[in-house]
Structures are given as C-alpha cells and as structure tokens.
Design a protein around this motif. Structure first.
Motif, PDB file in Angstrom:
ATOM      1  N   LEU A   1      72.536  45.298  59.388  1.00 39.88           N
ATOM      2  CA  LEU A   1      71.258  45.562  58.722  1.00 39.88           C
ATOM      3  C   LEU A   1      71.306  45.132  57.262  1.00 39.88           C
ATOM      4  O   LEU A   1      70.326  44.590  56.727  1.00 39.88           O
ATOM      5  CB  LEU A   1      70.910  47.048  58.822  1.00 39.88           C
ATOM      6  N   GLN A   2      72.452  45.360  56.599  1.00 38.99           N
ATOM      7  CA  GLN A   2      72.574  44.972  55.198  1.00 38.99           C
ATOM      8  C   GLN A   2      72.570  43.457  55.043  1.00 38.99           C
ATOM      9  O   GLN A   2      71.915  42.907  54.154  1.00 38.99           O
ATOM     10  CB  GLN A   2      73.848  45.555  54.590  1.00 38.99           C
ATOM     11  N   TYR A   3      73.300  42.747  55.904  1.00 40.58           N
ATOM     12  CA  TYR A   3      73.324  41.286  55.847  1.00 40.58           C
ATOM     13  C   TYR A   3      71.923  40.727  56.096  1.00 40.58           C
ATOM     14  O   TYR A   3      71.490  39.786  55.427  1.00 40.58           O
ATOM     15  CB  TYR A   3      74.287  40.708  56.882  1.00 40.58           C
ATOM     16  N   TYR A   4      71.232  41.322  57.066  1.00 37.29           N
ATOM     17  CA  TYR A   4      69.879  40.862  57.390  1.00 37.29           C
ATOM     18  C   TYR A   4      68.955  41.039  56.182  1.00 37.29           C
ATOM     19  O   TYR A   4      68.204  40.131  55.816  1.00 37.29           O
ATOM     20  CB  TYR A   4      69.335  41.631  58.587  1.00 37.29           C
ATOM     21  N   ARG A   5      69.027  42.203  55.552  1.00 42.73           N
ATOM     22  CA  ARG A   5      68.163  42.476  54.393  1.00 42.73           C
ATOM     23  C   ARG A   5      68.448  41.500  53.251  1.00 42.73           C
ATOM     24  O   ARG A   5      67.520  40.956  52.640  1.00 42.73           O
ATOM     25  CB  ARG A   5      68.345  43.912  53.915  1.00 42.73           C
ATOM     26  N   THR A   6      69.711  41.279  52.954  1.00 35.64           N
ATOM     27  CA  THR A   6      70.063  40.400  51.836  1.00 35.64           C
ATOM     28  C   THR A   6      69.636  38.962  52.104  1.00 35.64           C
ATOM     29  O   THR A   6      69.074  38.291  51.225  1.00 35.64           O
ATOM     30  CB  THR A   6      71.573  40.460  51.561  1.00 35.64           C
ATOM     31  N   MET A   7      69.888  38.470  53.314  1.00 40.67           N
ATOM     32  CA  MET A   7      69.493  37.097  53.631  1.00 40.67           C
ATOM     33  C   MET A   7      67.973  36.948  53.637  1.00 40.67           C
ATOM     34  O   MET A   7      67.440  35.935  53.164  1.00 40.67           O
ATOM     35  CB  MET A   7      70.080  36.675  54.981  1.00 40.67           C
ATOM     36  N   GLN A   8      67.270  37.959  54.136  1.00 43.09           N
ATOM     37  CA  GLN A   8      65.809  37.896  54.114  1.00 43.09           C
ATOM     38  C   GLN A   8      65.282  37.929  52.683  1.00 43.09           C
ATOM     39  O   GLN A   8      64.304  37.246  52.362  1.00 43.09           O
ATOM     40  CB  GLN A   8      65.253  39.103  54.841  1.00 43.09           C
ATOM     41  N   THR A   9      65.953  38.700  51.817  1.00 41.94           N
ATOM     42  CA  THR A   9      65.527  38.766  50.412  1.00 41.94           C
ATOM     43  C   THR A   9      65.683  37.406  49.741  1.00 41.94           C
ATOM     44  O   THR A   9      64.796  36.941  49.025  1.00 41.94           O
ATOM     45  CB  THR A   9      66.343  39.833  49.649  1.00 41.94           C
ATOM     46  N   ILE A  10      66.830  36.737  49.973  1.00 42.80           N
ATOM     47  CA  ILE A  10      67.035  35.405  49.404  1.00 42.80           C
ATOM     48  C   ILE A  10      65.978  34.441  49.936  1.00 42.80           C
ATOM     49  O   ILE A  10      65.369  33.673  49.182  1.00 42.80           O
ATOM     50  CB  ILE A  10      68.445  34.894  49.726  1.00 42.80           C
ATOM     51  N   ARG A  11      65.738  34.480  51.246  1.00 46.35           N
ATOM     52  CA  ARG A  11      64.771  33.574  51.866  1.00 46.35           C
ATOM     53  C   ARG A  11      63.372  33.768  51.263  1.00 46.35           C
ATOM     54  O   ARG A  11      62.704  32.798  50.873  1.00 46.35           O
ATOM     55  CB  ARG A  11      64.751  33.820  53.378  1.00 46.35           C
ATOM     56  N   ARG A  12      62.919  35.007  51.195  1.00 49.44           N
ATOM     57  CA  ARG A  12      61.570  35.296  50.692  1.00 49.44           C
ATOM     58  C   ARG A  12      61.450  35.010  49.197  1.00 49.44           C
ATOM     59  O   ARG A  12      60.405  34.570  48.720  1.00 49.44           O
ATOM     60  CB  ARG A  12      61.198  36.747  50.985  1.00 49.44           C
ATOM     61  N   MET A  13      62.528  35.258  48.468  1.00 46.59           N
ATOM     62  CA  MET A  13      62.534  34.974  47.037  1.00 46.59           C
ATOM     63  C   MET A  13      62.364  33.478  46.793  1.00 46.59           C
ATOM     64  O   MET A  13      61.596  33.051  45.915  1.00 46.59           O
ATOM     65  CB  MET A  13      63.842  35.479  46.425  1.00 46.59           C
ATOM     66  N   GLU A  14      63.043  32.662  47.579  1.00 46.72           N
ATOM     67  CA  GLU A  14      62.945  31.215  47.413  1.00 46.72           C
ATOM     68  C   GLU A  14      61.568  30.701  47.826  1.00 46.72           C
ATOM     69  O   GLU A  14      61.030  29.775  47.205  1.00 46.72           O
ATOM     70  CB  GLU A  14      64.049  30.521  48.210  1.00 46.72           C
ATOM     71  N   LEU A  15      61.000  31.265  48.871  1.00 47.06           N
ATOM     72  CA  LEU A  15      59.661  30.845  49.284  1.00 47.06           C
ATOM     73  C   LEU A  15      58.620  31.212  48.231  1.00 47.06           C
ATOM     74  O   LEU A  15      57.665  30.471  47.986  1.00 47.06           O
ATOM     75  CB  LEU A  15      59.306  31.474  50.634  1.00 47.06           C
ATOM     76  N   LYS A  16      58.812  32.354  47.575  1.00 42.03           N
ATOM     77  CA  LYS A  16      57.901  32.740  46.482  1.00 42.03           C
ATOM     78  C   LYS A  16      58.093  31.811  45.289  1.00 42.03           C
ATOM     79  O   LYS A  16      57.118  31.433  44.621  1.00 42.03           O
ATOM     80  CB  LYS A  16      58.148  34.196  46.098  1.00 42.03           C
ATOM     81  N   ALA A  17      59.333  31.430  45.011  1.00 42.65           N
ATOM     82  CA  ALA A  17      59.583  30.484  43.919  1.00 42.65           C
ATOM     83  C   ALA A  17      58.901  29.149  44.201  1.00 42.65           C
ATOM     84  O   ALA A  17      58.341  28.519  43.292  1.00 42.65           O
ATOM     85  CB  ALA A  17      61.093  30.284  43.736  1.00 42.65           C
ATOM     86  N   ASP A  18      58.934  28.708  45.448  1.00 40.85           N
ATOM     87  CA  ASP A  18      58.232  27.491  45.853  1.00 40.85           C
ATOM     88  C   ASP A  18      56.734  27.608  45.534  1.00 40.85           C
ATOM     89  O   ASP A  18      56.123  26.682  44.984  1.00 40.85           O
ATOM     90  CB  ASP A  18      58.459  27.261  47.348  1.00 40.85           C
ATOM     91  N   GLN A  19      56.171  28.743  45.883  1.00 34.28           N
ATOM     92  CA  GLN A  19      54.738  28.962  45.648  1.00 34.28           C
ATOM     93  C   GLN A  19      54.406  28.961  44.157  1.00 34.28           C
ATOM     94  O   GLN A  19      53.442  28.311  43.716  1.00 34.28           O
ATOM     95  CB  GLN A  19      54.326  30.294  46.276  1.00 34.28           C
ATOM     96  N   LEU A  20      55.219  29.671  43.359  1.00 33.74           N
ATOM     97  CA  LEU A  20      54.962  29.750  41.916  1.00 33.74           C
ATOM     98  C   LEU A  20      55.164  28.397  41.238  1.00 33.74           C
ATOM     99  O   LEU A  20      54.475  28.075  40.264  1.00 33.74           O
ATOM    100  CB  LEU A  20      55.872  30.803  41.279  1.00 33.74           C
ATOM    101  N   TYR A  21      56.097  27.597  41.757  1.00 32.56           N
ATOM    102  CA  TYR A  21      56.318  26.269  41.185  1.00 32.56           C
ATOM    103  C   TYR A  21      55.107  25.379  41.430  1.00 32.56           C
ATOM    104  O   TYR A  21      54.656  24.654  40.546  1.00 32.56           O
ATOM    105  CB  TYR A  21      57.578  25.633  41.785  1.00 32.56           C
ATOM    106  N   LYS A  22      54.579  25.446  42.643  1.00 31.73           N
ATOM    107  CA  LYS A  22      53.411  24.632  42.969  1.00 31.73           C
ATOM    108  C   LYS A  22      52.168  25.073  42.201  1.00 31.73           C
ATOM    109  O   LYS A  22      51.240  24.286  41.993  1.00 31.73           O
ATOM    110  CB  LYS A  22      53.158  24.681  44.477  1.00 31.73           C
ATOM    111  N   GLN A  23      52.165  26.327  41.753  1.00 33.81           N
ATOM    112  CA  GLN A  23      51.074  26.816  40.907  1.00 33.81           C
ATOM    113  C   GLN A  23      51.320  26.514  39.426  1.00 33.81           C
ATOM    114  O   GLN A  23      50.542  26.911  38.576  1.00 33.81           O
ATOM    115  CB  GLN A  23      50.905  28.327  41.097  1.00 33.81           C
ATOM    116  N   LYS A  24      52.440  25.847  39.140  1.00 35.18           N
ATOM    117  CA  LYS A  24      52.855  25.473  37.779  1.00 35.18           C
ATOM    118  C   LYS A  24      53.146  26.677  36.896  1.00 35.18           C
ATOM    119  O   LYS A  24      53.063  26.609  35.673  1.00 35.18           O
ATOM    120  CB  LYS A  24      51.813  24.560  37.120  1.00 35.18           C
TER     121      LYS A  24
END
Length: 390
Positions: A62-85
């Motif tokens: 459960l801990q590994y799943y949470r951490t990997m999901q956090t990294i994944r979602r954090m990067e996808l949000k960074a992608d979104q914020l980058y495209k919004q400049k």
C-alpha cells in the motif's frame, strides 16, 4: 521458518512472475503477504546476484502504491501547469520510472546519500521533500524546496544533492560524497544516478577508475529509459550493456519497472558497498512516458503505439496494483481511496504553488556563500540592493 498454523498455500504463474501466497489465519487475525519470484538479473563479474524472490507485506504494498501514484500524479500536474505557462524553463518529468525511485529508496537508508541528474522530482519526494514544496519550486515560489531559486533541475533535501543540470556531472560529485562516507567511517553509502544518454560521458569512466582504486562505497545506477533525448540507445552506444561499462567494477542489469526487483537489487548492492568491496554498477531497464523534457513531444523518434505497449504491459503502478488485487492484499475500493487522497494532495499543492508569493528581489544574492564572502565578486555581493527595471 517455524510452524504456520492453519495455512493455505498457493503457487501460480502471473505476468512472468511465480507467486507463492501464504494466508495465515489465527483467531481471525489475517496477516497477508506474498513471496514473489522473478527472472534472474544479468550479472557482470559477480558469482552471485540478488535473491530471486522477495516478501511483500500488505503495508509495504500500500505504501509503495501510494508513493508511486503520488509521483505519477505530481508529474501529470506539472505537465498541465507547464502547458498553462505557469511553470517555465526546463522541466523533465519522471512518469513511467516510478519503480526506480521507490525501489531504490526502500533498498537503502535515509541516512545514506543520493545524487541524480535533472529528472529529479521523484527522488526529491522519496528523500523527504513534500509535494507542496516540489510544486512550489517548479513555479518559482518562496515556499519551494529551494525557496523558488532552483526550479525543476535543482532541488535538495538532507542527504540528497540534486537535481543537476550538466549531463553526467553528478557522477564525480557522487563519488566525492562516497569518499566522504569512507573517510568518516560511518557505514553510509552514496547512490549515484545517471541516464543512458549520460553513460558515454568521459567523466563517468574517470569516476569508475577512481572509485574502484579507492574502493568507494558508491552504487552507480544507470536509469536506462531507452532514449537519450531523442536518440535511441542503439544509435548512441556501440555497447548497450551499460551494466558492464564499469569493466573492472561488478554490475547487474534488471527490470526497472518492477519495484520489488529494484528493491532487492538495491539491498544487494548496498550490502556489497558496506562490506568494503568497493563500488557496484546497476542498470535499471525502464521507460519514460513523456518526452525528454516538456519541449519534446516525444513522438517524433518513437511511436505512440510503442508508448502504449509499455503502458499496457509493464507499467510499474499497474503491475503492483494487479499483484495486490489478484492476491486479496487490497480491495479495489481501498486503492481508489488512495487515488482520491493523492489527487487531493496534488490539487492542494498546485493551488499553493500558484498563489504563494515569488521570492523578493533582495533574496537573489543570498545563499551564494555559506557565510561572509571571501572576496569581492562582481554581481554576487549579498548586500547589493537590486531593483527591477522591467
């Protein structure tokens, strides 16, 4: 070992892994864990490699799943914020490689040291940074982990030395940290990461030589995500056996998409270093879903079908999720609840990262020197008062 009361044992084949499941039942108290087997690592100058099996408990899963999901979602949000400049400048995302960061971190101690290149957001999190601090650093805000001055490529925490923008330059720095560990005799090691694109750098081979001569407690790890910028490994390297590149340094190559395989190999490598045998080299075969950086769409040198195939067959989060669900270690509802919590954490961090003030201009010359500057250096005097002319 020992006697297990009222036990049920199953052995079955699933996605190239042999899974031995024990369900211990005693007074209705369920303790659930898996023994998981995988393909042997490729070895170089090693008589024995890491174990071919590992134990995964429910709590660990459960801990590994949470951490990997956090990294994944954090990067996808960074992608979104980058495209919004909202995020500017360089930004190299880590989604697809989450098993490397989580597996390495669970194979060493927080008192050990780690240094990597510019694809550093995942390691900043596993080394103790928060999503809030990382997102705020990406947007250049005062609450960022480097107070808004480092950006995507330059993040630091205790025993984590970045986030380095010059290709391959972190490798000799990591060897220097390992030298300090050996000098101090503190039984600590340094994990030094670089990509396949940096693997042909001359300074890396110079570092191998010194580390081997001095038997430094250093794990050199090549995160081979198949492409150095837009060039495939086959076009860039005469030999793609990166785990053999140390020549006189022992090495191993393994599946970098399997968090448990990475964890056990890292434990093996860490023990090798702590026992005084000197450095060891690991090659993690992994994959990045985004392009090299946000300026690279990532589909001019590879096809969308290739990316989708990796997602469908080897995604590190999906593989862990399937293992846990198929073995009743977690329910679909439980994992969905984690997903919801992670999304909320990411959204709250993004809100902070877009509303927190930018660092004041007067801070620009601070933190260049540890204390008083030793001499007058043009443009770096911390008492210089700056003003904006824009």
């Amino acid at each position: 070992t020992g006697v297990m009361p009222s036990k049920k044992i199953q052995l079955f084949y699933h996605r190239n892994y042999y899974i031995l499941k024990y369900i211990k039942i005693e007074n209705f108290n369920f303790e659930l864990f898996l023994f998981i087997f995988w393909k042997k690592c490729d070895l170089h100058k090693l008589e024995e490699g890491p174990p071919l099996q590992a134990v995964l408990t429910r709590e660990e899963g459960l801990q590994y799943y949470r951490t990997m999901q956090t990294i994944r979602r954090m990067e996808l949000k960074a992608d979104q914020l980058y495209k919004q400049k909202i995020i500017r400048g360089f930004c190299h995302l880590y989604d697809g490689q989450e098993a490397c960061a989580v597996g390495i971190e669970t194979g060493i101690n927080l008192s050990d040291h780690l240094i990597t290149a510019y694809r550093a957001h995942g390691y900043t999190l596993t080394r103790g940074g928060t999503v809030r601090e990382i997102m705020a650093e990406l947007t250049g805000r005062r609450g960022g982990i480097a107070k808004g001055k480092g950006g995507s490529m330059h993040m630091y925490t205790k025993h984590f030395y970045g986030g380095n923008g010059i290709v391959g330059a972190q490798v000799p720095l990591g060897a220097g940290v390992a030298l300090a560990c050996k000098y101090l005799g503190n039984n600590e090691i340094c994990v030094c990461l670089y990509g396949d694109g940096a693997a042909n750098q001359g300074q890396i081979f110079e570092t191998y030589n010194m580390a081997s001569l001095w038997k430094l407690p250093c794990i050199f790890i090549c995160e081979n995500n198949k492409y150095g910028m837009g060039t495939s490994v086959e076009r860039a390297a005469a030999s793609t056996d990166y785990y053999k590149r140390g020549d006189f340094i022992p090495g191993l190559r393994l599946d970098g998409m399997d968090v448990l395989c990475v964890r056990e190999a890292t434990k093996f490598a860490a023990e090798h270093c702590r026992s005084g045998k000197g450095p060891i080299l690991m090659e993690l075969q992994t994959y990045r879903y985004h392009g090299h950086s946000m300026s690279d769409p990532g589909v001019s040198y590879r096809t969308r079908e290739e990316i989708q195939e990796v997602r469908s067959k080897s995604d590190p989060i999906s593989m862990l999720k399937d293992r846990m669900l198929s073995n009743n270690m977690a329910s679909v509802e439980e994992l969905k609840e984690i997903d919801v919590e992670v999304r909320k954490e990411i959204e709250d961090a993004a809100q902070f990262a877009t509303t927190d003030p930018e660092p004041p201009l007067d801070d620009l010359c601070n933190h260049i020197f540890y204390n008083d500057p030793p001499m007058e250096v043009r443009g770096t005097n911390p008492w210089t008062k700056l003003k904006s002319v824009s």
